[in-house]
Scaffold this active site. Structure first.
Site, PDB file in Angstrom:
ATOM      1  CG  HIS A 142      -1.858   1.156   1.266  1.00  0.00           C
ATOM      2  ND1 HIS A 142      -2.206   1.793   2.423  1.00  0.00           N
ATOM      3  CD2 HIS A 142      -2.496   1.839   0.269  1.00  0.00           C
ATOM      4  CE1 HIS A 142      -3.017   2.795   2.155  1.00  0.00           C
ATOM      5  NE2 HIS A 142      -3.197   2.849   0.860  1.00  0.00           N
ATOM      6  CD  GLU A 154      -0.333   1.318   5.718  1.00  0.00           C
ATOM      7  OE1 GLU A 154      -0.497   1.839   6.829  1.00  0.00           O
ATOM      8  OE2 GLU A 154      -1.273   1.083   4.927  1.00  0.00           O
ATOM      9  CG  ASN A 192      -6.122   5.175   5.343  1.00  0.00           C
ATOM     10  OD1 ASN A 192      -5.726   6.342   5.435  1.00  0.00           O
ATOM     11  ND2 ASN A 192      -6.226   4.552   4.183  1.00  0.00           N
TER      12      ASN A 192
HETATM   13  P1  NAD Z   1      -7.017   5.784 -10.984  1.00  0.00           P
HETATM   14  O1  NAD Z   1      -8.473   5.823 -11.283  1.00  0.00           O
HETATM   15  O2  NAD Z   1      -6.193   7.009 -11.120  1.00  0.00           O
HETATM   16  O3  NAD Z   1      -6.360   4.664 -11.938  1.00  0.00           O
HETATM   17  C1  NAD Z   1      -6.872   3.373 -12.105  1.00  0.00           C
HETATM   18  C2  NAD Z   1      -6.420   2.868 -13.469  1.00  0.00           C
HETATM   19  O4  NAD Z   1      -6.708   1.483 -13.547  1.00  0.00           O
HETATM   20  C3  NAD Z   1      -7.130   3.533 -14.630  1.00  0.00           C
HETATM   21  O5  NAD Z   1      -6.161   3.991 -15.569  1.00  0.00           O
HETATM   22  C4  NAD Z   1      -8.009   2.430 -15.218  1.00  0.00           C
HETATM   23  O6  NAD Z   1      -8.152   2.531 -16.613  1.00  0.00           O
HETATM   24  C5  NAD Z   1      -7.231   1.199 -14.842  1.00  0.00           C
HETATM   25  N1  NAD Z   1      -8.019  -0.026 -14.734  1.00  0.00           N
HETATM   26  C6  NAD Z   1      -9.241  -0.181 -14.185  1.00  0.00           C
HETATM   27  N2  NAD Z   1      -9.591  -1.480 -14.222  1.00  0.00           N
HETATM   28  C7  NAD Z   1      -8.564  -2.152 -14.824  1.00  0.00           C
HETATM   29  C8  NAD Z   1      -8.330  -3.519 -15.150  1.00  0.00           C
HETATM   30  N3  NAD Z   1      -9.226  -4.454 -14.860  1.00  0.00           N
HETATM   31  N4  NAD Z   1      -7.166  -3.836 -15.738  1.00  0.00           N
HETATM   32  C9  NAD Z   1      -6.254  -2.899 -16.038  1.00  0.00           C
HETATM   33  N5  NAD Z   1      -6.425  -1.586 -15.741  1.00  0.00           N
HETATM   34  C10 NAD Z   1      -7.565  -1.230 -15.152  1.00  0.00           C
HETATM   35  O7  NAD Z   1      -6.899   5.134  -9.544  1.00  0.00           O
HETATM   36  P2  NAD Z   1      -5.710   5.341  -8.476  1.00  0.00           P
HETATM   37  O8  NAD Z   1      -5.993   6.549  -7.661  1.00  0.00           O
HETATM   38  O9  NAD Z   1      -4.403   5.193  -9.168  1.00  0.00           O
HETATM   39  O10 NAD Z   1      -5.973   4.084  -7.513  1.00  0.00           O
HETATM   40  C11 NAD Z   1      -5.625   2.787  -7.889  1.00  0.00           C
HETATM   41  C12 NAD Z   1      -5.624   1.877  -6.679  1.00  0.00           C
HETATM   42  O11 NAD Z   1      -4.741   2.404  -5.682  1.00  0.00           O
HETATM   43  C13 NAD Z   1      -6.968   1.721  -5.981  1.00  0.00           C
HETATM   44  O12 NAD Z   1      -7.063   0.411  -5.481  1.00  0.00           O
HETATM   45  C14 NAD Z   1      -6.882   2.727  -4.843  1.00  0.00           C
HETATM   46  O13 NAD Z   1      -7.726   2.400  -3.759  1.00  0.00           O
HETATM   47  C15 NAD Z   1      -5.432   2.594  -4.458  1.00  0.00           C
HETATM   48  N6  NAD Z   1      -4.861   3.770  -3.769  1.00  0.00           N
HETATM   49  C16 NAD Z   1      -5.140   5.030  -4.187  1.00  0.00           C
HETATM   50  C17 NAD Z   1      -4.579   6.114  -3.538  1.00  0.00           C
HETATM   51  C18 NAD Z   1      -4.852   7.534  -3.982  1.00  0.00           C
HETATM   52  O14 NAD Z   1      -4.667   8.455  -3.191  1.00  0.00           O
HETATM   53  N7  NAD Z   1      -5.277   7.751  -5.229  1.00  0.00           N
HETATM   54  C19 NAD Z   1      -3.705   5.893  -2.459  1.00  0.00           C
HETATM   55  C20 NAD Z   1      -3.405   4.597  -2.079  1.00  0.00           C
HETATM   56  C21 NAD Z   1      -3.993   3.533  -2.739  1.00  0.00           C
END
Ligand code: NAD
Length: 506
Positions: A142, A154, A192
């Site tokens: 994480h 994490e 968190n």
């Molecule tokens: P985001 O929406 O910016 O990006 C997600 C990407 O994944 C998109 O480009 C989408 O097209 C792609 N995608 C969706 N389904 C897919 C699949 N089946 N196969 C391949 N690609 C696919 O999201 P993010 O903010 O980068 O978050 C991604 C993950 O990280 C989530 O699980 C989120 O909970 C976690 N996360 C986010 C943050 C944050 O602050 N944004 C922090 C820690 C963890």
């Protein structure tokens, strides 16, 4: 030094996937970035290369290194391209079914030795791994946003994850320039979970009408050293992100009262007052700047009444020296004279309870928060009882503002603001240690780097005194009759013996 994972696949080329791909390449791995949206992976690669170009322009990266980094990073069309990766990190949409399906597919593509990891922030790692053939090779990884700047990750052990897999991921995190912390697969992991106290307790203080948002922000920044007040932080994170997290962690812990969310954020979320990004949150934003209401000036007094300090005041010798240095006449009798300002400094109790129990004249009683060393803070906080006369409250305000230090006068509440919020943070952190979610050292690292607190919650508790923390919570439990202030056994035992909160049994 050989890199822990030579070839790394990153699935999901959004904000997180791009950051992870960037630091993995910087660690020396060959990286393949995949996304299911046409063109998204290549856009991700282009964005990372643009970052490196910026670093090169700033002189932080030489041309040869930049070229080597670019040569190590590639976009791929589908997960089938990840067949020879020894690590695949997933950062797709936060949806259990989509993540499960993706990992089943990945397991059929990669060899048995490949480590699979999820960047989920709120789902159970164990639940994602449930249908896998090799759950022992699967872990949570994480990261925080923005990944290259937030230098902590994490490493989450699911129910069946092998310890060696976590150790390898932790070693690789270090190669990527991050600190790794190990955690059990529990709701909110470390950051968190530990972060629940700050906002929820501040919201509760507002909901009781004890002080307004801006005053609470000022108090916690000036007294406890937080970089952002809780309401500034909520505005920055935005309520469409933080309110669902508050609800989710509360529910995942089966309605644990310590994490109870507030109707204030639910209502503001419904109204669309999300924070900085909508121009209106707890503060209004004009050209990106928060409009902070001015503080009322300190009242002026020609002649201040004599001051009698309760024998039961916290840090009494320090308080007496302070009152003396501020030029007040101090009464030394066993009880106050008929015109004295009566000063009390309770831990956890409200001023009203202290006045009633100690049989003090409530109309002349004012309390000051002495939890922290006055010399180490930039603000003093006072409160009266509902019966305190205005002239007495204003005399106390004038006295404590005499040396130019900021003073906030709030309504009576068990534990003032700083005591309540710090004790809540320390209690939640203590309970995480009690539950063995992580080691005390990892908890401190995760909170400092992940939440930007001035120090880890256990160090903060030690600074305030573990025994004082316990006293604050016991007394607040009495004042409020609310199980959310029930001290964790970890804090109860260490506080009772005056041991450091990081003390672990032999
Ligand atoms: P985001 O929406 O910016 O990006 C997600 C990407 O994944 C998109 O480009 C989408 O097209 C792609 N995608 C969706 N389904 C897919 C699949 N089946 N196969 C391949 N690609 C696919 O999201 P993010 O903010 O980068 O978050 C991604 C993950 O990280 C989530 O699980 C989120 O909970 C976690 N996360 C986010 C943050 C944050 O602050 N944004 C922090 C820690 C963890």
């Amino acid at each position: 030094m050989t890199v822990n994972f030579c070839k790394v696949g990153v699935v999901g080329a959004g904000a997180m996937g791009r950051g992870i791909a960037q630091i993995a390449a910087q660690a020396g791995s060959d990286v393949l970035l995949v996304d299911n949206q046409a063109g998204a992976a290549q856009r991700g690669v282009d964005a990372i290369v643009a970052q490196w170009t910026k670093l090169q322009e700033k002189g932080k990266l030489d041309a040869a290194t930049q070229a080597a980094l670019v040569a190590r990073l590639h976009a791929a069309d589908a997960v089938q391209a990840l067949a020879d990766c020894d690590l695949v990190v997933e950062a797709v949409i936060e949806n259990l079914e989509i993540k499960r399906k993706l990992f089943l597919e990945l397991e059929s593509v990669v060899p048995a030795s490949t480590v699979l990891a999820t960047n989920t922030s709120s789902l159970s790692v164990t639940a994602i791994a449930a249908g896998l053939k090799r759950p022992e090779q699967f872990a949570g990884y994480h990261f925080f946003n923005p990944v290259p700047l937030m230098k902590v990750v994490e490493v989450v052990a699911g129910f069946k994850t092998e310890r060696s897999v976590c150790d390898r991921l932790a070693a690789y995190a270090v190669q990527m320039g991050h600190s790794a912390v190990h955690t059990q697969d529990t709701p909110g992991f470390i950051v968190n979970h530990a972060g629940r106290g700050y906002g929820t307790e501040a919201l509760r203080i507002v909901s009781e009408g004890v002080a307004d948002f801006a005053t609470i922000d000022r108090i916690l920044k000036d007294q406890a050293g937080f970089r952002l007040g809780p309401f500034e932080l909520l505005d920055l994170t935005a309520l469409d992100v933080s309110h669902p997290v508050m609800e989710s962690i509360y529910r995942q812990y089966y309605d644990e009262p310590r994490f109870r969310p507030s109707v204030i954020t639910a209502q503001r979320l419904a109204a669309g007052a999300l924070g900085r990004k909508t121009g209106e949150g707890f503060y209004r934003y004009v050209d990106g700047a928060a409009q902070v209401p001015a503080e009322p000036p300190a009242p002026q007094f020609e002649t201040l009444p004599p001051v009698w300090v309760s024998p039961r005041a916290a840090r009494r010798p320090e308080l007496l020296r302070l009152v003396h240095a501020l030029g007040a006449r101090i009464e030394t009798g066993a009880s106050p004279s008929s015109n004295a300002l009566i000063l009390v400094a309770p831990l956890g109790f409200d001023i009203t309870t202290v006045a009633a129990v100690d049989r003090l004249d409530a109309t002349r009683t004012v309390g000051i928060d002495m939890l922290m060393d006055d010399a180490a803070t930039k603000r003093r906080v006072l409160a009266g009882t509902p019966a305190t006369r205005r002239d007495m409250r204003e005399a106390a305000h004038a006295l404590f503002a005499r040396d130019g230090k900021a003073v906030s006068v709030i309504r009576d509440s068990g534990g003032f603001v700083t005591q309540r919020v710090i004790a809540t943070i320390v209690n939640i952190a203590s309970d995480m240690c009690q539950q063995r979610i992580c080691s005390p050292a990892d908890l401190e690292t995760a909170v400092r780097l992940g939440l930007g607190y001035p120090q880890g919650p256990l160090a903060l508790g030690d600074l305030c005194g573990p025994t004082n923390m316990l006293e604050v919570l016991f007394n607040m439990q009495t004042v409020y009759g609310d199980p959310r202030y029930r001290p964790s056994p970890w804090l109860r035992r260490r506080g009772a013996l005056g041991l450091s909160l990081t003390h672990q049994e032999d």
